[in-house]
Write a protein that holds these residues in place. Structure first.
Motif, mmCIF file in Angstrom:
data_model
loop_
_atom_site.group_PDB
_atom_site.id
_atom_site.type_symbol
_atom_site.label_atom_id
_atom_site.label_comp_id
_atom_site.label_asym_id
_atom_site.label_seq_id
_atom_site.Cartn_x
_atom_site.Cartn_y
_atom_site.Cartn_z
ATOM 1 N N SER A 148 0.847 -1.183 0.000
ATOM 2 C CA SER A 148 0.000 0.000 0.000
ATOM 3 C C SER A 148 0.888 1.240 0.000
ATOM 4 O O SER A 148 2.043 1.197 0.417
ATOM 5 C CB SER A 148 -0.935 0.002 1.208
ATOM 6 O OG SER A 148 -0.191 0.051 2.403
ATOM 7 N N VAL A 149 0.329 2.334 -0.481
ATOM 8 C CA VAL A 149 1.079 3.583 -0.584
ATOM 9 C C VAL A 149 0.099 4.742 -0.427
ATOM 10 O O VAL A 149 -1.036 4.667 -0.900
ATOM 11 C CB VAL A 149 1.851 3.660 -1.929
ATOM 12 C CG1 VAL A 149 0.941 3.527 -3.116
ATOM 13 C CG2 VAL A 149 2.674 4.929 -2.039
ATOM 14 N N ILE A 150 0.520 5.778 0.285
ATOM 15 C CA ILE A 150 -0.240 7.026 0.354
ATOM 16 C C ILE A 150 0.332 7.937 -0.718
ATOM 17 O O ILE A 150 1.548 8.143 -0.783
ATOM 18 C CB ILE A 150 -0.104 7.699 1.731
ATOM 19 C CG1 ILE A 150 -0.727 6.836 2.817
ATOM 20 C CG2 ILE A 150 -0.730 9.095 1.712
ATOM 21 C CD1 ILE A 150 -2.226 6.760 2.794
ATOM 22 N N LEU A 151 -0.534 8.473 -1.576
ATOM 23 C CA LEU A 151 -0.109 9.350 -2.673
ATOM 24 C C LEU A 151 -0.633 10.760 -2.432
ATOM 25 O O LEU A 151 -1.795 10.937 -2.076
ATOM 26 C CB LEU A 151 -0.644 8.826 -3.994
ATOM 27 C CG LEU A 151 -0.176 7.429 -4.378
ATOM 28 C CD1 LEU A 151 -1.090 6.841 -5.440
ATOM 29 C CD2 LEU A 151 1.251 7.472 -4.875
ATOM 30 N N LYS A 152 0.232 11.739 -2.646
ATOM 31 C CA LYS A 152 -0.145 13.138 -2.519
ATOM 32 C C LYS A 152 -0.167 13.772 -3.889
ATOM 33 O O LYS A 152 0.722 13.527 -4.717
ATOM 34 C CB LYS A 152 0.845 13.886 -1.630
ATOM 35 C CG LYS A 152 0.829 13.436 -0.180
ATOM 36 C CD LYS A 152 -0.458 13.835 0.473
ATOM 37 C CE LYS A 152 -0.431 13.602 1.962
ATOM 38 N NZ LYS A 152 -1.630 14.048 2.605
ATOM 39 N N LYS A 153 -1.164 14.594 -4.139
ATOM 40 C CA LYS A 153 -1.276 15.300 -5.421
ATOM 41 C C LYS A 153 -0.210 16.389 -5.460
ATOM 42 O O LYS A 153 -0.002 17.098 -4.481
ATOM 43 C CB LYS A 153 -2.666 15.909 -5.573
ATOM 44 C CG LYS A 153 -2.964 16.336 -6.985
ATOM 45 C CD LYS A 153 -4.442 16.648 -7.127
ATOM 46 C CE LYS A 153 -4.812 16.629 -8.597
ATOM 47 N NZ LYS A 153 -6.243 16.830 -8.772
ATOM 48 N N THR A 154 0.490 16.479 -6.590
ATOM 49 C CA THR A 154 1.539 17.478 -6.733
ATOM 50 C C THR A 154 1.135 18.483 -7.808
ATOM 51 O O THR A 154 0.223 18.260 -8.592
ATOM 52 C CB THR A 154 2.883 16.843 -7.133
ATOM 53 O OG1 THR A 154 2.774 16.337 -8.446
ATOM 54 C CG2 THR A 154 3.274 15.742 -6.179
ATOM 55 N N LYS A 155 1.863 19.564 -7.871
ATOM 56 C CA LYS A 155 1.577 20.606 -8.848
ATOM 57 C C LYS A 155 2.604 20.593 -9.978
ATOM 58 O O LYS A 155 2.707 21.534 -10.729
ATOM 59 C CB LYS A 155 1.550 21.971 -8.162
ATOM 60 C CG LYS A 155 0.517 22.030 -7.074
ATOM 61 C CD LYS A 155 0.195 23.432 -6.695
ATOM 62 C CE LYS A 155 -0.724 23.529 -5.519
ATOM 63 N NZ LYS A 155 -1.971 22.861 -5.585
#
Length: 153
Positions: A145-152
């Motif tokens: 599992s992985v937590i993904l953060k939205k980037t710009k």
């Protein structure tokens, strides 16, 4: 026979913009057949998902640059989404020096908030025409599992 409460079958919206964007994160957990404690740290990787509607690209960080999965093949993942959940998936096949393999990656995504996804991933490799000793399994799996953060970016 199922006797639970009535539900509606989800109908994925293959062009939903809900998951569109660039998402980056590192695995939290990794499990797998033939995966010993000693090599789990070697499998720590940083993922990048570039999602645009029904298509996505998955890359992994390599020292100083992003490298697309199955790099030379320009593989594009299929994306199917419904409300807070989506699935990204792809299967490829190739030949090593001695045999043919088939590999499938599936990422089950769920939105935590507008800038955060949790992804559960599954990888299955079948070395279907390789010659293995009887005690070795030509099929192996990896999950995590992985937590993904939205980037710009």
């Amino acid at each position: 026979m199922f006797t639970g409460a009535a539900s509606t079958q989800a109908k994925p919206d293959l062009s939903s913009p809900e998951f569109d964007g660039i998402w980056v994160g590192e695995p939290e957990r990794i499990y797998g057949a033939n995966l010993g404690e000693g090599n789990k740290s070697n499998l720590k990787r940083k993922f990048r998902f570039d999602i645009n509607g029904p298509k996505g690209i998955v890359s992994e960080w390599k020292t100083d640059h992003w490298l697309r999965f199955w790099g030379i093949r320009n593989v594009v993942f299929n994306v199917a989404s419904y409300e807070t959940n989506a699935v990204m998936y792809q299967t490829v096949s190739g030949t090593d020096t001695d045999c043919t393999w088939v590999e499938t990656w599936t990422f089950n995504l769920t939105k935590i908030d507008k800038d955060t996804l949790r992804a559960y991933y599954f990888r299955t490799v079948n070395n279907h025409d390789c010659e293995f000793p009887l005690e070795e399994d030509p099929v192996w799996t990896l999950a995590g599992s992985v937590i993904l953060k939205k980037t710009k970016q």
